[in-house]
Design a protein around this motif. Structure first.
Motif, PDB file in Angstrom:
ATOM      1  N   ASP A  52       2.560  28.535 -11.488  1.00 22.38           N
ATOM      2  CA  ASP A  52       2.236  28.426 -10.070  1.00 22.38           C
ATOM      3  C   ASP A  52       1.783  29.769  -9.516  1.00 22.38           C
ATOM      4  OD1 ASP A  52       2.857  25.832 -10.190  1.00 22.38           O
ATOM      5  OD2 ASP A  52       4.635  25.913  -8.903  1.00 22.38           O
ATOM      6  N   VAL A  53       0.656  29.769  -8.827  1.00 19.07           N
ATOM      7  CA  VAL A  53       0.212  30.973  -8.136  1.00 19.07           C
ATOM      8  C   VAL A  53       0.264  30.690  -6.639  1.00 19.07           C
ATOM      9  CG1 VAL A  53      -1.676  32.600  -7.797  1.00 19.07           C
ATOM     10  CG2 VAL A  53      -1.361  31.514 -10.024  1.00 19.07           C
ATOM     11  N   LYS A  54       1.084  31.460  -5.949  1.00 11.66           N
ATOM     12  CA  LYS A  54       1.182  31.261  -4.505  1.00 11.66           C
ATOM     13  C   LYS A  54       0.139  32.156  -3.838  1.00 11.66           C
ATOM     14  CE  LYS A  54       4.974  29.961  -1.591  1.00 11.66           C
ATOM     15  NZ  LYS A  54       6.416  30.066  -1.346  1.00 11.66           N
ATOM     16  N   ALA A  55      -1.001  31.568  -3.497  1.00 13.92           N
ATOM     17  CA  ALA A  55      -2.106  32.363  -2.950  1.00 13.92           C
ATOM     18  C   ALA A  55      -1.905  32.650  -1.469  1.00 13.92           C
ATOM     19  CB  ALA A  55      -3.432  31.653  -3.179  1.00 13.92           C
ATOM     20  N   LEU A  56      -1.246  31.726  -0.768  1.00 11.27           N
ATOM     21  CA  LEU A  56      -0.955  31.946   0.650  1.00 11.27           C
ATOM     22  C   LEU A  56       0.495  31.560   0.920  1.00 11.27           C
ATOM     23  CD1 LEU A  56      -4.108  30.415   2.414  1.00 11.27           C
ATOM     24  CD2 LEU A  56      -3.622  32.828   2.014  1.00 11.27           C
ATOM     25  N   GLY A  68      -7.999  42.843   3.364  1.00  9.21           N
ATOM     26  CA  GLY A  68      -6.962  42.942   2.349  1.00  9.21           C
ATOM     27  C   GLY A  68      -7.609  43.322   1.041  1.00  9.21           C
ATOM     28  N   TYR A  69      -6.777  43.776   0.098  1.00  5.28           N
ATOM     29  CA  TYR A  69      -7.324  44.123  -1.212  1.00  5.28           C
ATOM     30  C   TYR A  69      -7.641  42.849  -1.984  1.00  5.28           C
ATOM     31  CZ  TYR A  69      -5.866  48.852  -0.100  1.00  5.28           C
ATOM     32  OH  TYR A  69      -5.732  50.065   0.511  1.00  5.28           O
ATOM     33  N   SER A  70      -8.317  43.027  -3.087  1.00  7.95           N
ATOM     34  CA  SER A  70      -8.686  41.894  -3.930  1.00  7.95           C
ATOM     35  C   SER A  70      -7.441  41.119  -4.383  1.00  7.95           C
ATOM     36  CB  SER A  70      -9.455  42.442  -5.133  1.00  7.95           C
ATOM     37  OG  SER A  70      -9.669  41.425  -6.041  1.00  7.95           O
ATOM     38  N   GLY A  71      -7.502  39.817  -4.292  1.00  6.71           N
ATOM     39  CA  GLY A  71      -6.373  38.986  -4.717  1.00  6.71           C
ATOM     40  C   GLY A  71      -5.350  38.738  -3.618  1.00  6.71           C
ATOM     41  N   ALA A  72      -5.610  39.258  -2.425  1.00  2.28           N
ATOM     42  CA  ALA A  72      -4.638  39.117  -1.335  1.00  2.28           C
ATOM     43  C   ALA A  72      -4.568  37.679  -0.810  1.00  2.28           C
ATOM     44  CB  ALA A  72      -4.988  40.073  -0.199  1.00  2.28           C
ATOM     45  N   GLY A  73      -5.624  36.903  -1.070  1.00  6.45           N
ATOM     46  CA  GLY A  73      -5.628  35.523  -0.588  1.00  6.45           C
ATOM     47  C   GLY A  73      -6.635  35.285   0.531  1.00  6.45           C
ATOM     48  N   LYS A  74      -7.520  36.257   0.753  1.00  9.92           N
ATOM     49  CA  LYS A  74      -8.473  36.160   1.862  1.00  9.92           C
ATOM     50  C   LYS A  74      -9.435  34.992   1.686  1.00  9.92           C
ATOM     51  CE  LYS A  74     -10.258  40.159   0.930  1.00  9.92           C
ATOM     52  NZ  LYS A  74      -9.584  40.536  -0.304  1.00  9.92           N
ATOM     53  N   SER A  75     -10.042  34.900   0.494  1.00 13.81           N
ATOM     54  CA  SER A  75     -11.015  33.821   0.276  1.00 13.81           C
ATOM     55  C   SER A  75     -10.339  32.470   0.415  1.00 13.81           C
ATOM     56  CB  SER A  75     -11.643  33.930  -1.113  1.00 13.81           C
ATOM     57  OG  SER A  75     -12.421  35.084  -1.199  1.00 13.81           O
ATOM     58  N   THR A  76      -9.149  32.354  -0.143  1.00 15.07           N
ATOM     59  CA  THR A  76      -8.413  31.102  -0.036  1.00 15.07           C
ATOM     60  C   THR A  76      -8.219  30.741   1.430  1.00 15.07           C
ATOM     61  OG1 THR A  76      -7.268  31.752  -2.055  1.00 15.07           O
ATOM     62  CG2 THR A  76      -6.352  29.896  -0.840  1.00 15.07           C
ATOM     63  N   LEU A  77      -7.920  31.734   2.241  1.00 15.49           N
ATOM     64  CA  LEU A  77      -7.691  31.481   3.668  1.00 15.49           C
ATOM     65  C   LEU A  77      -8.968  31.022   4.380  1.00 15.49           C
ATOM     66  CD1 LEU A  77      -5.628  31.641   6.019  1.00 15.49           C
ATOM     67  CD2 LEU A  77      -6.560  33.908   6.505  1.00 15.49           C
ATOM     68  N   VAL A  91      -0.452  26.755  -2.997  1.00 18.14           N
ATOM     69  CA  VAL A  91      -0.008  27.035  -4.359  1.00 18.14           C
ATOM     70  C   VAL A  91      -1.059  26.487  -5.318  1.00 18.14           C
ATOM     71  CG1 VAL A  91       1.809  26.654  -6.062  1.00 18.14           C
ATOM     72  CG2 VAL A  91       2.395  26.861  -3.634  1.00 18.14           C
ATOM     73  N   PHE A  92      -1.580  27.349  -6.175  1.00 17.12           N
ATOM     74  CA  PHE A  92      -2.494  26.897  -7.229  1.00 17.12           C
ATOM     75  C   PHE A  92      -1.694  26.666  -8.500  1.00 17.12           C
ATOM     76  CE2 PHE A  92      -5.595  29.359  -4.675  1.00 17.12           C
ATOM     77  CZ  PHE A  92      -6.540  28.360  -4.503  1.00 17.12           C
ATOM     78  N   LYS A  93      -1.946  25.511  -9.147  1.00 17.28           N
ATOM     79  CA  LYS A  93      -1.324  25.292 -10.446  1.00 17.28           C
ATOM     80  C   LYS A  93      -2.323  25.755 -11.492  1.00 17.28           C
ATOM     81  CE  LYS A  93       2.044  21.835  -9.366  1.00 17.28           C
ATOM     82  NZ  LYS A  93       2.550  22.754  -8.347  1.00 17.28           N
ATOM     83  N   ASP A  94      -2.002  26.849 -12.118  1.00 17.26           N
ATOM     84  CA  ASP A  94      -2.934  27.471 -13.044  1.00 17.26           C
ATOM     85  C   ASP A  94      -2.272  27.519 -14.418  1.00 17.26           C
ATOM     86  OD1 ASP A  94      -5.247  28.690 -13.783  1.00 17.26           O
ATOM     87  OD2 ASP A  94      -4.560  30.706 -13.262  1.00 17.26           O
ATOM     88  N   ASN A  95      -2.719  26.643 -15.332  1.00 20.76           N
ATOM     89  CA  ASN A  95      -2.079  26.555 -16.654  1.00 20.76           C
ATOM     90  C   ASN A  95      -0.567  26.415 -16.544  1.00 20.76           C
ATOM     91  OD1 ASN A  95      -4.518  26.823 -17.971  1.00 20.76           O
ATOM     92  ND2 ASN A  95      -4.385  29.056 -17.933  1.00 20.76           N
TER      93      ASN A  95
HETATM   94  N1  LIG Z   1      -8.808  27.917  -7.911  1.00 23.94           N
HETATM   95  C1  LIG Z   1      -7.803  28.764  -8.194  1.00 23.94           C
HETATM   96  N2  LIG Z   1      -6.934  28.480  -9.209  1.00 23.94           N
HETATM   97  C2  LIG Z   1      -5.923  29.321  -9.488  1.00 23.94           C
HETATM   98  N3  LIG Z   1      -5.658  30.461  -8.842  1.00 23.94           N
HETATM   99  C3  LIG Z   1      -6.467  30.808  -7.834  1.00 23.94           C
HETATM  100  C4  LIG Z   1      -7.587  29.981  -7.456  1.00 23.94           C
HETATM  101  N4  LIG Z   1      -8.220  30.572  -6.415  1.00 23.94           N
HETATM  102  C5  LIG Z   1      -7.541  31.701  -6.153  1.00 23.94           C
HETATM  103  N5  LIG Z   1      -6.484  31.859  -6.990  1.00 23.94           N
HETATM  104  C6  LIG Z   1      -5.506  32.955  -6.970  1.00 23.94           C
HETATM  105  O1  LIG Z   1      -5.053  33.123  -5.657  1.00 23.94           O
HETATM  106  C7  LIG Z   1      -4.923  34.487  -5.333  1.00 23.94           C
HETATM  107  C8  LIG Z   1      -5.748  34.819  -4.115  1.00 23.94           C
HETATM  108  O2  LIG Z   1      -7.130  34.687  -4.423  1.00 23.94           O
HETATM  109  P1  LIG Z   1      -8.283  34.919  -3.365  1.00 23.94           P
HETATM  110  O3  LIG Z   1      -8.017  34.101  -2.158  1.00 23.94           O
HETATM  111  O4  LIG Z   1      -9.583  34.700  -4.050  1.00 23.94           O
HETATM  112  O5  LIG Z   1      -8.112  36.459  -3.020  1.00 23.94           O
HETATM  113  P2  LIG Z   1      -9.116  37.482  -2.303  1.00 23.94           P
HETATM  114  O6  LIG Z   1     -10.264  36.705  -1.758  1.00 23.94           O
HETATM  115  O7  LIG Z   1      -8.287  38.129  -1.257  1.00 23.94           O
HETATM  116  O8  LIG Z   1      -9.545  38.451  -3.351  1.00 23.94           O
HETATM  117  C9  LIG Z   1      -5.312  35.258  -6.581  1.00 23.94           C
HETATM  118  O9  LIG Z   1      -4.143  35.584  -7.279  1.00 23.94           O
HETATM  119  C10 LIG Z   1      -6.135  34.278  -7.344  1.00 23.94           C
HETATM  120  O10 LIG Z   1      -6.055  34.521  -8.721  1.00 23.94           O
END
Ligand SMILES: Nc1ncnc2c1ncn2[C@@H]1O[C@H](COP(=O)(O)OP(=O)(O)O)[C@@H](O)[C@H]1O
Ligand SMILES: [Mg+2]
Lengths: 224, 344
Positions: free
Chosen positions: B17-21, B38-47, B10-14
């Motif tokens: 809460d954004v649940k990335a995974l 996955g499409y953009s924003g799916a959470g791949k990079s976070t993973l 969970v990212f705390k963004d302003n």
């Molecule tokens: N450092 C961060 N702070 C807040 N939100 C984030 C951060 N990194 C990623 N997110 C959010 O998490 C979600 C997944 O992001 P990401 O893993 O980059 O997706 P992908 O790589 O699949 O495009 C998105 O909604 C993104 O906005």
């Protein structure tokens, strides 16, 4: 004409040369001390900022406030305002020694800001790549962050040096010596305009030289 | 080798809460190439950033060779990180360093003796084929060459795993192809396990053994590439596979054919022959197959083909034909507006 030039040099050459060296010494010493203080502060500002590796609100906000306060005081006021502090640190408030303290207090926060903006330009991705390789934070700071920011740091230091040359000239007011002092004592107080002009021309050449060297060094460090 | 266990991030963004995974579990086996698509924003990079703990999980465990990385001290974590190389979409090279310095500096900072540094730089720059560029600066290299340097930099630590975050997404198709070949070679010849993420199905198709499909922070489908490609379960997976074939049938044609038998998609992998089976259908059943579209592509060096076929005839005969095709090893699905549904 020629005789008057050689006459001027005979009369004033030695004094101008000594003042010029004084200026260089004051700039050199205060710049060195200011970098030693300002660069780490810039690094600290960069690393403790929001969302950064060592995020720390207290340190970041405190540093920010102190730097902003110091930077809002004009040098000429700062010079007198911190006299007691100067006396406490170096035991005197006059001469080259007495002016180094206010020059550093004036320049170090400025350098910290310039360093911060240079360091913030460094791509976050490259730092991440080094974190991913298991490299220690202090190595990353020196070998990645500062290294990559070098061209921009040099330009920042050039700006700071020029500001410092200006401030040094004002320091003539506390009898610090240097070109500013010379121009003030003879040019202003005794109406000897030629001394004033010569001093101004030397200052212009000095600033030009510093800027040119700064630009060249920065361009050489920059590889893209 | 790498295992994600019930990872939530969970990212705390302003204050929002954004649940990335969301409860992601995956296992990357030693020696494999595992693709996450996955499409953009799916959470791949976070993973993928969680594999070396660049991103810390909110809950869940990241295991590397059985060790829980979330429990390690930062010194121990750095040691583990050195066993995992990572490459990025934006290459992330030092602009102020030559190719040689870019590879050598991290080695020096991790305490590799200087004699060995030299050997390793030369060894790995040769593997990526850029021996003649050691003195060049990144600005003098093309995108593909920069990625090769980044790969050499990662390999020089002699890692067990290579993590790739959209490593080919900034490259043109030809360069992508050559980088994928290089990754495949690294996997085969150096035995390095690869975890890669991408939004391009052809990357998965060309080099991955296993694939996971991600959507909105969840893994919605995973399995061997052959299984997922031949029998995609979710619409997202189907759309990704569709993107490889480009064989959508115009809506007008579909309307016209409605009520005259069935439209089916026939997939066949490797030598399981689609064509002969289809020829048999004409003989055995009272249907007239006509091919509306089709394509053959490579799937791990085996042909992977798909035909969209109209089986003209009664529903009953068409169904018999479908059953026959299935028995002969062809994967059959109903074709409706580009989506596939089970052909039963
Ligand atoms: N450092 C961060 N702070 C807040 N939100 C984030 C951060 N990194 C990623 N997110 C959010 O998490 C979600 C997944 O992001 P990401 O893993 O980059 O997706 P992908 O790589 O699949 O495009 C998105 O909604 C993104 O906005
Ligand atoms: Mg991404």
């Amino acid at each position: 004409m020629l005789t008057s030039v050689s006459e001027f040099i005979d009369n004033w050459g030695a004094e101008i040369w000594v003042s010029f060296l004084d200026t260089l010494i004051m700039v050199g010493i205060s710049l060195t001390i200011s970098v030693i203080i300002g660069l780490p502060l810039g690094v600290l500002l960069t690393l403790t900022g929001p969302g950064k590796a060592l995020e720390n609100r207290v340190i970041y906000q405190a540093l920010n406030a102190i730097i902003n306060i110091l930077r809002s005081i004009p040098f000429i006021i700062l010079l007198f305002f911190i006299l007691p502090f100067t006396k406490f640190v170096v035991g005197t408030t006059i001469g080259v020694k007495g002016v180094i303290v206010p020059l550093v207090v004036f320049t170090a926060p400025y350098i910290a800001r310039l360093m911060e903006s240079s360091l913030l330009e460094v791509n976050r991705g490259i730092i991440e790549a080094y974190e991913a390789m298991g490299i220690k934070t202090r190595h990353i700071i020196w070998h990645v962050l500062i290294r990559e920011a070098r061209p921009s740091i040099v330009l920042g230091l050039t700006i700071a040096t020029i500001g410092l040359i200006g401030a040094t000239a004002m320091a003539g007011l506390v009898g610090a010596g240097g070109l500013g002092d010379l121009a003030y004592r003879y040019g202003h107080l005794r109406y000897q305009a030629d001394i004033m002009y010569v001093t101004v021309i030397i200052l212009i050449i000095l600033v030009q030289a510093v800027q040119t060297i700064g630009n060249r060094v920065s361009a050489k460090l920059k590889k893209d | 080798m790498i295992e994600f266990k019930n990872i939530t991030k969970v990212f705390k963004d302003n204050k929002r809460d954004v649940k990335a995974l969301n409860d992601v579990s995956l296992k990357v086996e030693e020696g494999s190439i595992y693709g996450v698509i996955g499409y953009s924003g799916a959470g791949k990079s976070t993973l993928v950033r969680m594999a070396n703990l660049l991103e810390k999980p909110t809950t869940g465990q990241v295991l590397f060779e059985g060790k829980d990385l979330t429990k390690l001290s930062s010194g121990k974590l750095n040691e583990v990180r050195r066993q995992m190389g990572m490459i990025f979409q934006s290459f992330n090279l030092l602009k102020t360093g030559t190719v040689y310095e870019n590879i050598a500096l991290p080695l020096k900072l991790t305490g590799v003796p200087s004699k060995e540094i030299k050997q390793r730089v030369h060894k790995y720059i040769e593997i990526v084929g850029l021996q003649d560029k050691l003195k060049a600066y990144p600005a003098q290299l093309s995108g593909g060459q920069k990625q090769r340097v980044a790969i050499a930099r990662a390999l020089a630590h002699e890692p067990k795993v290579l993590l790739c975050d959209e490593a080919t997404s900034a490259l043109d198709p030809d360069t992508t192809e050559s980088i994928l070949k290089l990754l495949s070679k690294i996997n085969k010849e150096l035995g390095i396990t690869i975890l890669l993420i991408t939004h391009e199905m052809n990357v998965v198709q060309k080099i991955c053994h296993e694939v996971a499909v991600m959507e909105m922070g969840e893994v919605i489908e995973q399995g061997s590439v052959i299984d997922v490609f031949s029998k995609p379960q979710t619409q997202t997976a189907q759309r990704f596979i569709q993107s490889l074939f480009n064989d959508a049938i115009p809506g007008d044609l579909l309307k016209k054919l409605k009520g005259t038998g069935k439209i089916a998609s026939l997939s066949f992998i490797g030598e399981s022959a689609g064509d002969p089976a289809l020829a048999m259908v004409t003989k055995k059943f009272d249907v007239f197959p006509s091919i509306l579209g089709g394509n053959i592509t490579d799937l791990k060096e085996r042909p992977f083909g798909r035909l969209i076929v109209h089986l003209d005839g009664s529903d009953e005969e068409a169904q018999k034909a479908i059953d026959f095709l299935k028995d002969s090893g062809v994967i059959v699905e109903n074709y409706e507006k580009g989506n596939l549904t089970d052909a039963n």
